[in-house]
Write a protein that holds these residues in place. Structure first.
Motif, PDB file in Angstrom:
ATOM      1  N   SER A 313      16.254  -7.671  17.120  1.00 20.05           N
ATOM      2  CA  SER A 313      15.087  -7.922  17.963  1.00 20.05           C
ATOM      3  C   SER A 313      13.996  -6.892  17.740  1.00 20.05           C
ATOM      4  O   SER A 313      12.833  -7.128  18.081  1.00 20.05           O
ATOM      5  N   ARG A 314      14.334  -5.775  17.126  1.00 22.14           N
ATOM      6  CA  ARG A 314      13.338  -4.738  16.837  1.00 22.14           C
ATOM      7  C   ARG A 314      13.228  -4.428  15.354  1.00 22.14           C
ATOM      8  O   ARG A 314      12.152  -4.081  14.873  1.00 22.14           O
ATOM      9  N   TYR A 315      14.320  -4.575  14.613  1.00 23.47           N
ATOM     10  CA  TYR A 315      14.335  -4.139  13.218  1.00 23.47           C
ATOM     11  C   TYR A 315      14.400  -5.282  12.213  1.00 23.47           C
ATOM     12  O   TYR A 315      14.524  -5.037  11.023  1.00 23.47           O
ATOM     13  N   VAL A 319       9.165  -8.612  12.213  1.00 21.44           N
ATOM     14  CA  VAL A 319       8.910  -8.459  13.642  1.00 21.44           C
ATOM     15  C   VAL A 319       7.625  -7.682  13.875  1.00 21.44           C
ATOM     16  O   VAL A 319       6.793  -8.036  14.713  1.00 21.44           O
ATOM     17  N   ASN A 320       7.438  -6.606  13.116  1.00 21.33           N
ATOM     18  CA  ASN A 320       6.186  -5.847  13.141  1.00 21.33           C
ATOM     19  C   ASN A 320       5.546  -5.914  11.761  1.00 21.33           C
ATOM     20  O   ASN A 320       6.232  -6.033  10.743  1.00 21.33           O
ATOM     21  N   LYS A 321       4.227  -5.820  11.723  1.00 18.08           N
ATOM     22  CA  LYS A 321       3.529  -5.919  10.448  1.00 18.08           C
ATOM     23  C   LYS A 321       3.798  -4.708   9.562  1.00 18.08           C
ATOM     24  O   LYS A 321       3.908  -4.837   8.345  1.00 18.08           O
ATOM     25  N   SER A 322       3.854  -3.535  10.147  1.00 16.98           N
ATOM     26  CA  SER A 322       4.101  -2.322   9.362  1.00 16.98           C
ATOM     27  C   SER A 322       5.481  -1.794   9.723  1.00 16.98           C
ATOM     28  O   SER A 322       5.652  -1.067  10.700  1.00 16.98           O
ATOM     29  N   MET A 323       6.483  -2.188   8.949  1.00 16.92           N
ATOM     30  CA  MET A 323       7.856  -1.764   9.183  1.00 16.92           C
ATOM     31  C   MET A 323       8.343  -0.957   7.989  1.00 16.92           C
ATOM     32  O   MET A 323       8.295  -1.433   6.851  1.00 16.92           O
ATOM     33  N   ARG A 324       8.811   0.237   8.255  1.00 18.31           N
ATOM     34  CA  ARG A 324       9.340   1.095   7.191  1.00 18.31           C
ATOM     35  C   ARG A 324      10.861   0.963   7.098  1.00 18.31           C
ATOM     36  O   ARG A 324      11.426   1.034   6.009  1.00 18.31           O
ATOM     37  N   PHE A 326      13.873  -1.735   8.128  1.00 12.81           N
ATOM     38  CA  PHE A 326      14.071  -3.094   8.614  1.00 12.81           C
ATOM     39  C   PHE A 326      15.320  -3.699   7.973  1.00 12.81           C
ATOM     40  O   PHE A 326      15.855  -3.189   6.984  1.00 12.81           O
TER      41      PHE A 326
END
Length: 414
Positions: A313-315, A319-324, A326
């Motif tokens: 749900s977070r990783y 989910v997010n545009k800028s994910m380092r 995941f």
């Protein structure tokens, strides 16, 4: 003692007999099933990064080995031969990388073709036959992409895509069963994969599916003028929370348990899980991908960093545009541009059980001289060259405008 040995020998003989019976039953399948006189293609749909197996369901009894062929489209003159003509090709799935050619990602076992980490480019026709070019059985494989997959978190009240009904066809999503809870004893997550399917009376009759007039959206049975709407509908994945108890472990006898407790306390850290742990050093600033041992994309896999739960749900990727950091849809953990704060122990859960640990230490990489073949050098040269061309174009346009203004815009002096 003699009776025990005799019983063990009888048991081993029974195991050999059962094994031979299983092999014999495997051979009898080809005797019972006759090959069709007109070659048909069975539809099969998968998600990218999955591993799939295609059995050769029929062949003549005298054929002892098969050859698999791959064609992108029906009637294509370009055909890839997936064999070495000398037997089966065995591939270690641990060394398979996404994006590599299909010739490096397949194996043939018991007449079945196994393709590891399938990609969208692997979609097409797979034919089982002989090296002379005789075909026995065919598959129409549709590998659907994960790049723009639709993700719905059930706990947040999110819903899947609505079905589309047109004049000549309809689009909908067919979901697989929910996976097992990926953790036990703590809050975990379940995943459900849905693939795009189309229903129409105008599908190509040479392709077979489990339900009449229904096939996957990327199948070659779909007419060309239907394929555009099918590409607009994306695969889906639904995720929800779950809680499952851990299976009870066998408790040894009282005396043995007391001795084992004393031994286990010597030199151990009781707060660390008792799983095999691998040690790895990674240069700072580089990218790292961690795979869970023995896990496939369709398995329920979870990741933890020390005591921190890395929930999807977070990783989950996207989910997010800028994910380092995941997790992709193939259950791999990605760490981009590794930092010092990333060091620690990463634990992997498979099918609700913690199976492995990955202890990461970060080190500073010694500086080295760049060469013209380095990707960073090529990127820098392209960026500088593009910037120089753009600046030159702007410079020329400004001077041309100034000249035109002087020639045509300035009033004549008397």
């Amino acid at each position: 003692m003699v009776m025990r040995l005799l019983g063990a020998a009888v048991l081993l003989c029974l195991v050999d007999v059962l094994h031979a019976f299983v092999i014999e039953e495997k051979g009898d399948v080809f005797k019972r099933m006759a090959c069709p006189s007109f070659l048909m293609f069975d539809n099969a749909a998968y998600l990218a990064d999955m591993t799939f197996e295609l059995p050769c369901n029929c062949k003549p009894e005298e054929v002892s080995s098969v050859v698999w062929y791959f064609q992108k489209n029906m009637g294509s003159h370009k055909t890839t031969v997936l064999t070495d003509f000398a037997g089966t090709v065995v591939v270690d799935s641990g060394h398979i990388h996404a994006g590599s050619d299909v010739l490096k990602r397949f194996s043939i076992r018991m007449f079945s073709l196994i393709v590891f980490r399938a990609q969208v480019m692997d979609s097409g026709h797979y034919l089982c036959g002989t090296k002379k070019g005789d075909f026995f059985y065919g598959y129409d494989v549709d590998v659907q992409p994960t790049k723009h997959i639709t993700v719905a978190f059930v706990d947040r009240g999110q819903h899947i895509q609505d079905d589309y009904t047109g004049k000549l066809f309809s689009l909908f999503t067919t979901f697989w069963d929910w996976t097992r809870c990926d953790r036990c004893g703590v809050r975990g997550e379940q995943r459900r994969i849905g693939l795009c399917y189309v229903q129409s009376d105008q599908l190509h009759p040479r392709y077979r599916a489990a339900v009449p007039n229904v096939t996957s959206c990327g199948s070659r049975a779909v007419p060309t003028h239907f394929q555009r709407p099918g590409r607009l509908r994306r695969p889906e994945v639904a995720i929800r929370s779950c809680l499952a108890p851990c299976p009870k472990e066998e408790v040894p006898e009282e005396g043995v348990q007391a001795i084992s407790n004393v031994i286990s306390k010597l030199g151990e850290k009781p707060w660390l899980p008792h799983v095999p742990t691998q040690f790895h050093k990674q240069p700072i600033g580089s990218d790292l991908i961690i795979m869970c041992p023995g896990a496939r994309p369709e398995h329920a896999v979870a990741w933890d960093k020390d005591t921190i739960r890395l929930y999807r749900s977070r990783y989950l990727v996207g989910v997010n545009k800028s994910m380092r950091v995941f997790i992709d849809h193939g259950n791999h953990l990605h760490i981009q541009r590794v930092r010092v704060s990333d060091r620690g122990t990463y634990f992997c859960w498979r099918e609700g059980k913690m199976v492995a640990g990955f202890r990461l230490s970060v080190m500073y990489q010694h500086r080295r001289r760049r060469t013209l073949n380095d990707p960073e050098t090529i990127y820098a040269v392209k960026a500088i060259g593009t910037s120089y061309v753009l600046i030159s174009i702007v410079f020329i346009i400004i001077h041309v405008c100034r000249c035109c203004w002087r020639v045509f815009g300035c009033p004549a002096r008397t």
